[in-house]
Design an enzyme around this catalytic site. Structure first.
Site, mmCIF file in Angstrom:
data_model
loop_
_atom_site.group_PDB
_atom_site.id
_atom_site.type_symbol
_atom_site.label_atom_id
_atom_site.label_comp_id
_atom_site.label_asym_id
_atom_site.label_seq_id
_atom_site.Cartn_x
_atom_site.Cartn_y
_atom_site.Cartn_z
ATOM 1 N N LYS A 59 7.198 -7.491 6.504
ATOM 2 C CA LYS A 59 7.203 -7.314 7.959
ATOM 3 C C LYS A 59 6.971 -8.676 8.586
ATOM 4 O O LYS A 59 6.659 -9.634 7.869
ATOM 5 C CB LYS A 59 6.138 -6.310 8.403
ATOM 6 C CG LYS A 59 4.711 -6.784 8.143
ATOM 7 C CD LYS A 59 3.692 -5.672 8.252
ATOM 8 C CE LYS A 59 3.252 -5.423 9.655
ATOM 9 N NZ LYS A 59 1.973 -4.658 9.714
ATOM 10 N N CYS A 63 0.772 -1.248 0.000
ATOM 11 C CA CYS A 63 0.000 0.000 0.000
ATOM 12 C C CYS A 63 0.803 1.299 0.000
ATOM 13 O O CYS A 63 0.492 2.196 -0.770
ATOM 14 C CB CYS A 63 -0.921 0.014 1.210
ATOM 15 S SG CYS A 63 -2.148 -1.284 1.165
HETATM 16 P P1 NAI Z 1 -5.111 -8.839 -3.361
HETATM 17 O O1 NAI Z 1 -4.334 -8.838 -4.611
HETATM 18 O O2 NAI Z 1 -4.670 -9.712 -2.242
HETATM 19 O O3 NAI Z 1 -6.635 -9.245 -3.677
HETATM 20 C C1 NAI Z 1 -7.392 -8.741 -4.736
HETATM 21 C C2 NAI Z 1 -8.208 -9.873 -5.310
HETATM 22 O O4 NAI Z 1 -9.144 -9.358 -6.253
HETATM 23 C C3 NAI Z 1 -7.381 -10.917 -6.081
HETATM 24 O O5 NAI Z 1 -7.556 -12.189 -5.494
HETATM 25 C C4 NAI Z 1 -7.948 -10.866 -7.506
HETATM 26 O O6 NAI Z 1 -7.951 -12.129 -8.148
HETATM 27 C C5 NAI Z 1 -9.339 -10.327 -7.272
HETATM 28 N N1 NAI Z 1 -9.945 -9.689 -8.425
HETATM 29 C C6 NAI Z 1 -9.432 -8.725 -9.246
HETATM 30 N N2 NAI Z 1 -10.345 -8.359 -10.171
HETATM 31 C C7 NAI Z 1 -11.459 -9.085 -9.934
HETATM 32 C C8 NAI Z 1 -12.746 -9.138 -10.550
HETATM 33 N N3 NAI Z 1 -13.053 -8.333 -11.580
HETATM 34 N N4 NAI Z 1 -13.664 -10.014 -10.055
HETATM 35 C C9 NAI Z 1 -13.353 -10.821 -8.998
HETATM 36 N N5 NAI Z 1 -12.154 -10.806 -8.371
HETATM 37 C C10 NAI Z 1 -11.218 -9.931 -8.830
HETATM 38 O O7 NAI Z 1 -5.212 -7.326 -2.887
HETATM 39 P P2 NAI Z 1 -5.478 -6.785 -1.395
HETATM 40 O O8 NAI Z 1 -4.213 -6.649 -0.654
HETATM 41 O O9 NAI Z 1 -6.618 -7.525 -0.797
HETATM 42 O O10 NAI Z 1 -5.933 -5.307 -1.736
HETATM 43 C C11 NAI Z 1 -7.194 -5.014 -2.319
HETATM 44 C C12 NAI Z 1 -7.418 -3.528 -2.224
HETATM 45 O O11 NAI Z 1 -7.438 -3.132 -0.852
HETATM 46 C C13 NAI Z 1 -6.341 -2.687 -2.882
HETATM 47 O O12 NAI Z 1 -6.965 -1.538 -3.428
HETATM 48 C C14 NAI Z 1 -5.452 -2.281 -1.739
HETATM 49 O O13 NAI Z 1 -4.792 -1.079 -1.994
HETATM 50 C C15 NAI Z 1 -6.456 -2.126 -0.617
HETATM 51 N N6 NAI Z 1 -5.934 -2.294 0.735
HETATM 52 C C16 NAI Z 1 -5.003 -3.263 1.026
HETATM 53 C C17 NAI Z 1 -4.545 -3.430 2.324
HETATM 54 C C18 NAI Z 1 -3.532 -4.481 2.653
HETATM 55 O O14 NAI Z 1 -3.001 -4.449 3.757
HETATM 56 N N7 NAI Z 1 -3.236 -5.415 1.789
HETATM 57 C C19 NAI Z 1 -5.035 -2.591 3.424
HETATM 58 C C20 NAI Z 1 -6.030 -1.663 3.024
HETATM 59 C C21 NAI Z 1 -6.441 -1.517 1.723
#
Ligand code: NAI
EC number: 1.1.1.22
Length: 480
Positions: free
Chosen positions: A335, A272
């Site tokens: 981390k 992030c």
């Molecule tokens: P991630 O990559 O772990 O998960 C995203 C998921 O969305 C993937 O499994 C992907 O296959 C799926 N996906 C993408 N397009 C799709 C669609 N059209 N239909 C169905 N599934 C779809 O990402 P993460 O870490 O969960 O982050 C998600 C969002 O949350 C990002 O915008 C990130 O910036 C935000 N975020 C992340 C945090 C973290 O600590 N990882 C904390 C707060 C916000």
């Protein structure tokens, strides 16, 4: 029964929905994803992400009111509330490349929601998005809606990986932004009612949409800025003989500043901070605010400087070359208590050492060999796409071996670099490690977790970020 569907079963979607399911037994929660392996893993004993306490929560509700599925359209169509928690990577091409958020996945999710919906829905932005994204999403939904009423809410997630379950159980705050219209306020109340199952009323903040969207970017920028501030100080400490731990303690006891996020290290990582700051910088530039953009850009520059500085210290200390020397890397995750390697400083440090032809032996308790090899060969920003769309790495890095034990990694090594603050590294038998290393034996502690004085007694040459330098290092200043 209220039905929730979350699009995106990642680090955010999985844990947040599992906790909602646990705390709201009367709500049905389905997490959907286009990635079949990811959903299979959520339905297995080997969850796709490592997070303390997560397995327990999932086991308590999976199959009862928590489900994981690839049948995206069916579950979106049936839901009252749709969370969207998909990837929002940094654009690598075209307008805003290297800074702006790529909303491809978001847009395709929004179009799909519009296509399959037959009833009114609340659509919740869970992903971190640029301020004003809700407006774009609203346009996509309303232009394709066939008369269905969609209310868009912004509900950014503030969990930290490694403590996600704890953070979700007991959040500092839950933020909900919505339109200030009767329909918008009703939607805000509906989402508030979900969190009210376990979050005290005074910790559920409601704002307008744009404030909620921007608050998430601002919070991450502030957090990263604290790390870059203390890291900038660490360089000055090394130059002057001050000790950064003492300085940050003295600074952090001021109640206006507070003690958290003031540990000097090899740099921040994670999916992030960098992405969100780049996004913020781009938004500032687009809004004609170059000075503000420049200010935030500096937070990333200091982070890059810190990683380079660390590599230069290693190389300079070891007679200005690490060619063909074995360097043990302890920790690869960004981390402790997570297996996540996205933007981990270990990638840049390893690449820097490999650039100087070192041989690396890497050990991390939670990161697989395949992941490390992918990280060391993948192009910048490619990691932030759904797994099945990421380019496969054609080669592996030959000078890198991945081992499953810190003692194996350090055997016959010339140097040890500690890059993740895993607890198990604090209690290693350093005498045993020293005895099995080449001499002079170096330890470069990128997380300040070892006791330099004790290691010096054993015979190590020790570098700890921001701490008074070993006589050996003083004679070999590292130029960043
Ligand atoms: P991630 O990559 O772990 O998960 C995203 C998921 O969305 C993937 O499994 C992907 O296959 C799926 N996906 C993408 N397009 C799709 C669609 N059209 N239909 C169905 N599934 C779809 O990402 P993460 O870490 O969960 O982050 C998600 C969002 O949350 C990002 O915008 C990130 O910036 C935000 N975020 C992340 C945090 C973290 O600590 N990882 C904390 C707060 C916000």
């Amino acid at each position: 029964m209220v039905k929730i569907c979350c699009i995106g079963a990642g680090y955010v979607g999985g844990p947040t929905m599992a906790v909602i399911a646990l705390k709201c037994p009367k709500i049905e929660v389905v997490v959907v994803d286009i990635s079949v392996p990811r959903i299979n893993a959520w339905n297995s004993d080997q969850l796709p992400i490592y997070e303390p306490g997560l397995e327990d929560v999932v086991k308590q509700c999976r199959g009862k009111n928590l489900f994981f599925s690839t049948d995206v359209e069916k579950h979106v169509a049936e839901a009252d509330i749709v969370f969207v928690s998909v990837n929002t990577p940094t654009k690598t091409r075209g307008l805003g490349a290297g800074k702006a958020a790529d909303l491809t996945y978001w847009e395709s999710a929004a179009r799909m929601i519009a296509d399959v919906s037959k009833s009114d829905k609340i659509v919740v932005e869970k992903s971190t998005v640029p301020v004003k994204t809700a407006e774009a999403i609203e346009k996509i939904l309303t232009h394709n809606s066939k008369g269905i009423n969609f209310q868009i809410l912004s509900n950014p997630e503030f969990l930290a990986e490694g403590t996600a379950i704890k953070d979700l159980f007991n959040p500092d705050r839950v933020l909900i932004g919505g339109r200030e219209t009767p329909g918008g306020l009703k939607a805000v109340k509906a989402l508030k009612d979900v969190y009210a199952h376990w979050v005290p009323d005074d910790r559920i903040l409601t704002t307008n949409l744009w404030s909620a969207e921007l608050s998430k970017l601002a919070a991450n920028a502030f957090l990263a800025q604290r790390i870059s501030s203390v890291n900038a100080m660490s360089a000055l400490c090394e130059a002057t003989g001050a000790d950064v731990s003492q300085v940050s303690y003295a600074v952090g006891t001021d109640t206006r500043i507070g003690p958290k996020f003031l540990n000097a290290s090899v740099g921040f990582g994670g999916s992030c901070f960098q992405k969100d700051i780049l996004n913020l910088v781009y938004i500032c530039e687009c809004n004609g605010l170059p000075e503000v953009a420049e200010y935030w850009k500096q937070v990333i520059k200091i982070n890059d400087y810190q990683k380079n500085r660390f590599v230069n210290r290693v190389v300079a200390s070891m007679f200005n070359t690490v060619a063909n020397k074995k360097v043990a890397i302890l920790g690869f995750a960004f981390k402790k208590d997570t297996g996540d390697t996205r933007e981990t400083p270990a990638i840049d440090v390893c690449k820097g050492l490999l650039g100087d032809k070192a041989r690396l032996s890497i050990y991390d308790p939670q990161v697989t060999e395949d992941q490390i090899q992918r990280d060391l060969t993948m192009k910048k920003f490619d990691w932030d796409h759904p797994l099945h769309l990421q380019p496969m790495s054609p080669t592996t890095v030959k000078q890198v071996s991945i081992v499953w034990d810190a003692y194996e990694a350090t055997k016959d090594a010339h140097a040890v670099c500690i890059l993740t603050e895993w607890d198990e590294f604090k209690t290693l038998d350093f005498q045993r490690i020293y005895d099995n290393m080449q001499k002079p034996a170096f330890i470069f502690d990128g997380r300040n977790i070892v006791n330099p004085a004790k290691l010096r007694e054993i015979g190590f040459i020790v570098y700890s970020i921001g701490k008074p330098l070993d006589a050996w290092l003083k004679d070999m200043p590292a130029v960043a």
